[in-house]
Every structure is written in structure tokens, then in C-alpha cells.
Design a protein around this motif. Sequence first.
Motif, short mmCIF file in Angstrom:
data_model
loop_
_atom_site.label_atom_id
_atom_site.label_comp_id
_atom_site.label_asym_id
_atom_site.label_seq_id
_atom_site.Cartn_x
_atom_site.Cartn_y
_atom_site.Cartn_z
N ILE A 1 0.83 -1.21 0.00
CA ILE A 1 0.00 0.00 0.00
C ILE A 1 0.86 1.25 0.00
CG2 ILE A 1 -1.63 1.34 1.39
CD1 ILE A 1 -3.00 -1.27 2.14
N MET A 2 1.96 1.23 0.72
CA MET A 2 2.87 2.38 0.73
C MET A 2 3.35 2.71 -0.67
SD MET A 2 4.67 4.66 2.30
CE MET A 2 5.98 5.71 1.64
N VAL B 1 5.76 6.37 7.32
CA VAL B 1 4.91 5.19 7.47
C VAL B 1 5.72 3.93 7.16
CG1 VAL B 1 2.81 4.02 6.73
CG2 VAL B 1 2.87 6.53 6.86
N LEU B 2 6.47 3.96 6.05
CA LEU B 2 7.28 2.79 5.69
C LEU B 2 8.38 2.55 6.72
CD1 LEU B 2 7.57 0.59 3.54
CD2 LEU B 2 9.25 2.05 2.40
N ASP C 1 10.73 -7.12 10.29
CA ASP C 1 9.47 -7.17 9.56
C ASP C 1 9.71 -7.37 8.06
OD1 ASP C 1 8.18 -6.60 11.96
OD2 ASP C 1 8.02 -4.45 11.54
N PHE C 2 10.64 -6.59 7.51
CA PHE C 2 10.88 -6.63 6.07
C PHE C 2 11.48 -7.98 5.65
CE2 PHE C 2 13.48 -5.17 2.27
CZ PHE C 2 12.39 -5.18 1.40
N LEU C 3 12.39 -8.49 6.46
CA LEU C 3 13.05 -9.74 6.08
C LEU C 3 12.10 -10.93 6.08
CD1 LEU C 3 16.51 -9.38 7.88
CD2 LEU C 3 16.03 -9.27 5.42
N THR D 1 15.16 6.00 4.89
CA THR D 1 14.19 4.95 5.22
C THR D 1 14.74 3.59 4.82
OG1 THR D 1 12.34 6.47 4.93
CG2 THR D 1 11.84 4.12 4.85
N VAL D 2 15.34 3.52 3.62
CA VAL D 2 15.93 2.26 3.17
C VAL D 2 17.07 1.85 4.10
CG1 VAL D 2 17.24 1.15 1.31
CG2 VAL D 2 15.24 2.56 0.77
#
Length: 305
Positions: free
Chosen positions: A58-59, A109-110, A117-119, A248-249
Amino acid sequence: MSIRAFVEDGVETFEAKIDGETIQWDKGLSYAKHLQTEQLLSAQIPVSDKPDEMLFIIMHQTMELWLKLVLHEAKLVVAGIRADDLDHAGKTLDRIATIQRHMIHSWEVLATLTPHDFLTFRGFLRKASGFQSHQYRELEFLLGNKREDLLLVHNDDVAAHERLTAALGAPSLYDELLRLLARRGFPIPASHLNRDFSQPYQPCDAVEDAWLAIYSDVEAHWDLYAFAEKITALEYYFQEWRFKHMKTVARVIGQKMGTGGSAGVNYLVKALSLSFFPELWSMRTRMVAPKEGPNYADPPAGSVA
């Protein structure tokens, strides 16, 4: 509770009293049809069963929608410049700036996506990457970052490739602005007015001199000066968006490579050195204060030096 049915403008219409309000709707255009909400809300298709992937999807989808709007508005700015209509083009730039500020804050938000979470779902993304965003690429081309090799990743999407090829070969927003300066009598070199627009823009002393002349006599060139500041703001916010993206990254994946094979954070850092309107920035270094009043280093009147 009852519904009253009637025909208005040839369309079956309904009316009901709800919570003290008289609400009407019809079988013509509804909210859902207008906004295509069924298609919009069914477009989030995770490739994993991990709960945090929905945020990621969604982001990026919302970012693509804002990019679509910025592209739409930026093309109106270009049309306004071509028509010497800086009032309407400037109003549109104000809207773009507001959109950009929203886009900048949306990275927060991201950023709630932790490395863990991302992994949980990163491996499912395979080689899908933001580097493949054709709207971002088109916007960069429109603003002036022209590089033909960036088309390569879009070879499999015929429609996107054709659109990007056209944007690559067309004058950028800055090219059109320099043409406007030439129409206003500023000595912009022919090499910068009629060139191969698919090639990267090369800064020019004469263009810098033109901007310096405008900024050195703002009352005589007020509309160009005010418009140039709005153009500067466009790049200012674009770079702030890039910076927030990079941070953010870094927060989410550290120094890992990007999913598409890029250097990840280090690649995004390189993008921070790119400039769409170089002479508008370099000219500022040459500006000097008018000689009015005492020198700032002079001692106050009546004091002993």
C-alpha cells in the motif's frame, strides 16, 4: 425507514432520511464507480503470507498514485511555460510542492517496517524493485535527468517503453524554461535551445549569467524571479524526498543490496548529487549584497576602532 424513488435527468434516483439528513443516490455514477474502489481495493495482492507485506504494497501503491498526479501537474506546468502563462504554471507548482511535502512525510509510514518485519517477506519479492518504476523514470526525464540506458529495464513493457522514449527525446521542463528566457531577450546559447534533448543537460555560463541578471534585479524581472523560486522549490522537495527515501531504506535494510541488484543505500546516495536545474543553484554563489550602509565589519559609529 423508507426510500423514495424517482427519475431525475433520465436516471433512476433514490432518496432517504438518514440520521436527520436527506441523502440521495442514483443508478448513474456512484462513489465506488467514480473512484473505481473495487479495482483499487482489490489491487493489493501479497506474494507471501507475511502480515507486514500489506504495508509495503500500500505504501508503494500510494506513492505511485502521487507520482501520477505530480506527472499530470508537471505537464501542465510545461504547457504554461510554453504559453508564457507563468501565473497558472506557478499556481500548479504550488500544488506540486504541497504534494511533494506529503510524499516526503509518507516515508515515515514505511519506516515503521523494522528490519525483522521486512526480512519476513523480502525473499518473496525476488528481483522486483522500485528501480523499475516507469512513472518515477518519466518524471525524472520530464524534469531533466536524461539517460538512455535507464530505458533498458522497461524493455518488456512496450507501452511504458514507448512513453519513456518519447519523454527522453522531448524538451524537459528546464529546456522549456530556457526557451522562455530566450523569448524574453536573455542571450541563451543556441546550443541550449536546439539540442538533442535525449542527452544529459550540460550547465552553461551564459545560462547562469541570465539567472544572475534576473536575481540581481528582481523588480525588473519579478515574474521570472518568483517563478524561478517555485522551480527551485520543486527540486528542493524532490531532493528531500530522495533523502528521506535513502534514510528509510537505510533504516530498514542497512547496507544490503537492493532487491533489483543496485547498491541499495549507496545508489540512493548517488542520486542526491543529481540536479535538474543546475544554474539556478550555482548562480546563488555569485550573488553579492548591494553596497548600502556600512560594511558589516565596520565598527559602530562613535566607537574606537
